[in-house]
Motif scaffolding. Structure first.
Motif, PDB file in Angstrom:
ATOM      1  N   ASN A  19       0.776  -1.293   0.028  1.00 25.91           N
ATOM      2  CA  ASN A  19      -0.092   0.021   0.097  1.00 25.91           C
ATOM      3  C   ASN A  19       0.931   1.226  -0.248  1.00 25.91           C
ATOM      4  OD1 ASN A  19      -2.027  -2.123   1.314  1.00 25.91           O
ATOM      5  ND2 ASN A  19      -3.203  -0.353   0.853  1.00 25.91           N
ATOM      6  N   TYR A  20       0.320   2.227  -0.797  1.00 28.71           N
ATOM      7  CA  TYR A  20       1.111   3.662  -0.676  1.00 28.71           C
ATOM      8  C   TYR A  20       0.000   4.753  -0.699  1.00 28.71           C
ATOM      9  CZ  TYR A  20       0.632   3.542  -5.722  1.00 28.71           C
ATOM     10  OH  TYR A  20       0.411   3.163  -7.024  1.00 28.71           O
ATOM     11  N   ILE A  21       0.563   5.478  -0.248  1.00 26.58           N
ATOM     12  CA  ILE A  21      -0.428   6.892  -0.548  1.00 26.58           C
ATOM     13  C   ILE A  21       0.768   8.277  -0.846  1.00 26.58           C
ATOM     14  CG2 ILE A  21      -1.497   8.740   0.766  1.00 26.58           C
ATOM     15  CD1 ILE A  21      -2.217   6.440   2.912  1.00 26.58           C
ATOM     16  N   PHE A  22       0.314   8.675  -1.959  1.00 30.95           N
ATOM     17  CA  PHE A  22       1.326   9.485  -2.567  1.00 30.95           C
ATOM     18  C   PHE A  22       0.661  10.973  -2.724  1.00 30.95           C
ATOM     19  CE2 PHE A  22       3.270  11.804  -6.225  1.00 30.95           C
ATOM     20  CZ  PHE A  22       4.497  11.731  -5.900  1.00 30.95           C
ATOM     21  N   GLY A  23       1.391  12.114  -2.507  1.00 28.72           N
ATOM     22  CA  GLY A  23       1.237  13.308  -2.696  1.00 28.72           C
ATOM     23  C   GLY A  23       1.577  14.339  -1.618  1.00 28.72           C
ATOM     24  N   ASN A  24       1.561  15.536  -2.047  1.00 30.68           N
ATOM     25  CA  ASN A  24       1.968  16.614  -0.836  1.00 30.68           C
ATOM     26  C   ASN A  24       0.693  16.638   0.042  1.00 30.68           C
ATOM     27  OD1 ASN A  24       4.266  17.465  -1.962  1.00 30.68           O
ATOM     28  ND2 ASN A  24       3.033  18.746  -3.649  1.00 30.68           N
ATOM     29  N   GLY A 154      16.226   4.825  -1.609  1.00 34.49           N
ATOM     30  CA  GLY A 154      15.034   3.678  -2.068  1.00 34.49           C
ATOM     31  C   GLY A 154      14.839   2.715  -0.779  1.00 34.49           C
ATOM     32  N   ALA A 155      15.301   3.021   0.208  1.00 36.01           N
ATOM     33  CA  ALA A 155      14.934   2.022   1.310  1.00 36.01           C
ATOM     34  C   ALA A 155      13.662   2.018   1.750  1.00 36.01           C
ATOM     35  CB  ALA A 155      15.709   2.859   2.586  1.00 36.01           C
ATOM     36  N   GLU A 156      12.846   3.058   1.298  1.00 34.86           N
ATOM     37  CA  GLU A 156      11.269   3.015   1.322  1.00 34.86           C
ATOM     38  C   GLU A 156      10.782   1.622   0.729  1.00 34.86           C
ATOM     39  OE1 GLU A 156      13.040   5.245  -0.065  1.00 34.86           O
ATOM     40  OE2 GLU A 156      12.107   5.987  -1.725  1.00 34.86           O
ATOM     41  N   ALA A 228      13.451   6.078 -13.224  1.00 29.76           N
ATOM     42  CA  ALA A 228      14.214   6.475 -12.200  1.00 29.76           C
ATOM     43  C   ALA A 228      15.306   7.567 -12.470  1.00 29.76           C
ATOM     44  CB  ALA A 228      14.573   5.524 -11.187  1.00 29.76           C
ATOM     45  N   LEU A 229      16.054   6.823 -13.612  1.00 28.49           N
ATOM     46  CA  LEU A 229      17.199   7.535 -14.040  1.00 28.49           C
ATOM     47  C   LEU A 229      16.802   8.974 -14.704  1.00 28.49           C
ATOM     48  CD1 LEU A 229      20.100   7.491 -14.377  1.00 28.49           C
ATOM     49  CD2 LEU A 229      20.044   6.367 -16.324  1.00 28.49           C
ATOM     50  N   GLN A 230      15.795   8.743 -15.444  1.00 32.80           N
ATOM     51  CA  GLN A 230      15.231  10.044 -16.196  1.00 32.80           C
ATOM     52  C   GLN A 230      14.921  11.106 -15.144  1.00 32.80           C
ATOM     53  OE1 GLN A 230      15.625  10.761 -19.398  1.00 32.80           O
ATOM     54  NE2 GLN A 230      14.160  12.537 -19.127  1.00 32.80           N
ATOM     55  N   LEU A 231      13.897  10.702 -14.165  1.00 30.91           N
ATOM     56  CA  LEU A 231      13.563  11.606 -13.132  1.00 30.91           C
ATOM     57  C   LEU A 231      14.662  12.039 -12.542  1.00 30.91           C
ATOM     58  CD1 LEU A 231      10.483   9.427 -11.902  1.00 30.91           C
ATOM     59  CD2 LEU A 231      10.486  11.491 -13.457  1.00 30.91           C
ATOM     60  N   THR A 232      15.535  11.409 -12.051  1.00 30.94           N
ATOM     61  CA  THR A 232      16.745  11.802 -11.433  1.00 30.94           C
ATOM     62  C   THR A 232      17.489  12.991 -12.213  1.00 30.94           C
ATOM     63  OG1 THR A 232      16.975   9.940 -10.325  1.00 30.94           O
ATOM     64  CG2 THR A 232      18.554  11.379  -9.735  1.00 30.94           C
ATOM     65  N   MET A 246      11.156  11.789  -5.411  1.00 28.40           N
ATOM     66  CA  MET A 246      10.526  10.937  -4.346  1.00 28.40           C
ATOM     67  C   MET A 246      10.075   9.616  -5.282  1.00 28.40           C
ATOM     68  SD  MET A 246       7.933  11.280  -1.252  1.00 28.40           S
ATOM     69  CE  MET A 246       9.362  11.834   0.025  1.00 28.40           C
ATOM     70  N   VAL A 247       9.516   9.882  -6.335  1.00 27.63           N
ATOM     71  CA  VAL A 247       9.177   8.713  -7.383  1.00 27.63           C
ATOM     72  C   VAL A 247      10.372   7.921  -7.683  1.00 27.63           C
ATOM     73  CG1 VAL A 247       8.123   7.828  -9.387  1.00 27.63           C
ATOM     74  CG2 VAL A 247       7.028   9.727  -7.929  1.00 27.63           C
ATOM     75  N   ALA A 248      11.361   8.668  -8.077  1.00 25.33           N
ATOM     76  CA  ALA A 248      12.538   7.908  -8.711  1.00 25.33           C
ATOM     77  C   ALA A 248      13.312   7.093  -7.447  1.00 25.33           C
ATOM     78  CB  ALA A 248      13.437   9.113  -8.995  1.00 25.33           C
ATOM     79  N   SER A 249      13.471   7.572  -6.035  1.00 31.16           N
ATOM     80  CA  SER A 249      13.945   6.995  -5.057  1.00 31.16           C
ATOM     81  C   SER A 249      13.124   5.449  -5.069  1.00 31.16           C
ATOM     82  CB  SER A 249      13.703   7.580  -3.918  1.00 31.16           C
ATOM     83  OG  SER A 249      14.173   7.038  -2.849  1.00 31.16           O
ATOM     84  N   CYS A 250      11.953   5.615  -4.907  1.00 35.01           N
ATOM     85  CA  CYS A 250      11.192   4.319  -4.897  1.00 35.01           C
ATOM     86  C   CYS A 250      11.375   3.362  -5.992  1.00 35.01           C
ATOM     87  CB  CYS A 250       9.740   4.888  -5.000  1.00 35.01           C
ATOM     88  SG  CYS A 250       8.619   4.312  -3.558  1.00 35.01           S
TER      89      CYS A 250
END
Ligand code: NAD
Ligand code: ZN
Length: 363
Positions: A19-24, A154-156, A228-232, A246-250
């Protein structure tokens, strides 16, 4: 049309966060998530929160911490040590709080990993050190919620809790190290200092480069790693966007689940173990000097460093003793899986102790 060749591979059974919840602003949802777990008036949860958030008016005061709960401020001056984790578990047990409904980890990779380890050790006998390795954990861990406040490790999303014992820096690699629930709120990263955001962000960049260049890459991991590479790259070469990072890390964490890291990580473990540098900055120290292995990625890295004015320590090995150098070399060469991924099964023929020493001497 050419016939497709279905090459069989050695697959792992990977687990992902359910499960995840994403967003400010999604931190506000923690109350709802936790309320669903609190059964009976005597139930309690354990919060492991990075010490940065301690204090009046800081985020900790907005967390749904009930009077019966345990609040631990994770000391992140040093990266997690097995003795430190053991002492926290002992403290929780001494307070009679060894059966919580949830463990909540909030912070960077260090705090997230400490919380993972606590959730495992409360259900498994022995010490943290006993579980450094692969699939050594027998009993399922306590339900855990991860709330990253610093993006990149990416520990999350990963199935490891990295820690350092007197002899080695090695994670608890187990499916029980995976969070059950994530709350991904990019606004929590607003206070991260510029250099720290870069060091930890580059951990993600390096995870992606190493998995993409490794022999174990597959279509699934490639999709995660390339995205992830592209976003970083967009964050550090164009415009910084906390949500993208944050998405890239995940995704970077997922990219290495079914593949592996490469040359930079084993070298950086040596630097962290002996010289005490945190993972992100240690990776940057290493990556700055390994152009021979990852030419384009290192060139881009150097361009970003120059443009952003980030501080990367140099000559860190100038004053290391012979014994320390040997320890760094040995710590690096223990990493058979990443080195096989990067250089093939005969990596020992080319990545000799002398070669590793010569790389460290450049750093
Ligand atoms: P960190 O957790 O060590 O934190 C670095 C610093 O940033 C600390 O001083 C902390 O207080 C501060 N910080 C965190 N969030 C902040 C915020 N929002 N605002 C201001 N300051 C903040 O750093 P990291 O790079 O995220 O984590 C490194 C650790 O993660 C290492 O121990 C490494 O081995 C581990 N790691 C784990 C995995 C995994 O898959 N489990 C992967 C890579 C690295
Ligand atoms: Zn890493």
């Amino acid at each position: 049309m050419q016939a497709i060749v279905y090459k069989e591979v050695n697959v792992k059974n990977c687990k992902a966060v359910l499960n995840y919840i994403f967003g400010n602003g999604s931190l506000a949802k923690l109350t709802e998530v936790l309320d669903g777990k609190r059964v009976g008036k005597d139930s309690y949860a354990i919060f492991v929160v990075d010490e940065f958030f301690k204090g009046e008016g800081k985020i900790v005061s907005s967390l749904p911490i009930a009077p019966n709960d345990v609040l631990i401020y994770a000391d992140t001056k040093d990266e997690p040590k097995t003795e430190y984790i053991d002492s926290l578990v002992q403290q929780v047990r001494a307070e009679g709080k060894s059966n919580p409904v949830a463990v909540i980890g909030m912070g960077g990779g260090s705090s997230l990993d400490i919380a993972k380890a606590i959730s495992i050790l409360l259900r498994n006998p022995g010490k943290a050190q006993d579980y450094q390795g692969w699939n050594l954990v027998k009993n399922p861990a306590i339900y855990k919620i991860g709330i990253p406040t610093l993006s990149g490790t990416g520990a999350e999303s990963s199935g490891t809790a990295v820690m350092t014992s007197p002899e080695k820096k090695l994670g608890m690699n187990s499916e029980f190290s995976i969070y059950d629930q994530l709350i991904l709120d990019p606004s929590l990263t607003a206070t991260v200092p510029k250099n720290q955001a870069f060091y930890t962000g580059m951990d993600c960049y390096i995870h992606c480069v190493e998995s993409l260049r490794g022999s174990q890459i597959d279509a699934l991991s490639r999709a995660y790693a390339e995205t992830a590479l592209q976003l970083t790259r967009e964050c550090f070469m164009e415009e910084f966007d906390p949500a993208k990072l944050m998405v890239a890390s995940c995704f970077g964490g997922y990219a290495i689940a079914n593949t592996n890291v490469g040359i930079a990580h084993p070298l950086s473990y040596g630097v962290s173990l002996v010289l005490g540098y945190h993972h992100g900055i240690a990776n940057c120290i290493i990556f700055n000097q390994i152009e021979e292995y990852y030419p384009e990625a290192v060139r881009d890295f150097k361009t970003v460093v120059a443009k952003g004015g980030y501080d990367i320590p140099k000559n860190v090995c100038t004053n290391v003793t012979e014994a320390q150098m040997n320890q760094m070399v040995q710590a690096t060469l223990k990493n058979d899986k990443p080195l096989t991924n990067a250089l093939g099964p005969n990596w020992r023929d080319v990545f000799t102790p002398e070669k590793v020493k010569s790389l460290f001497q450049k750093m």
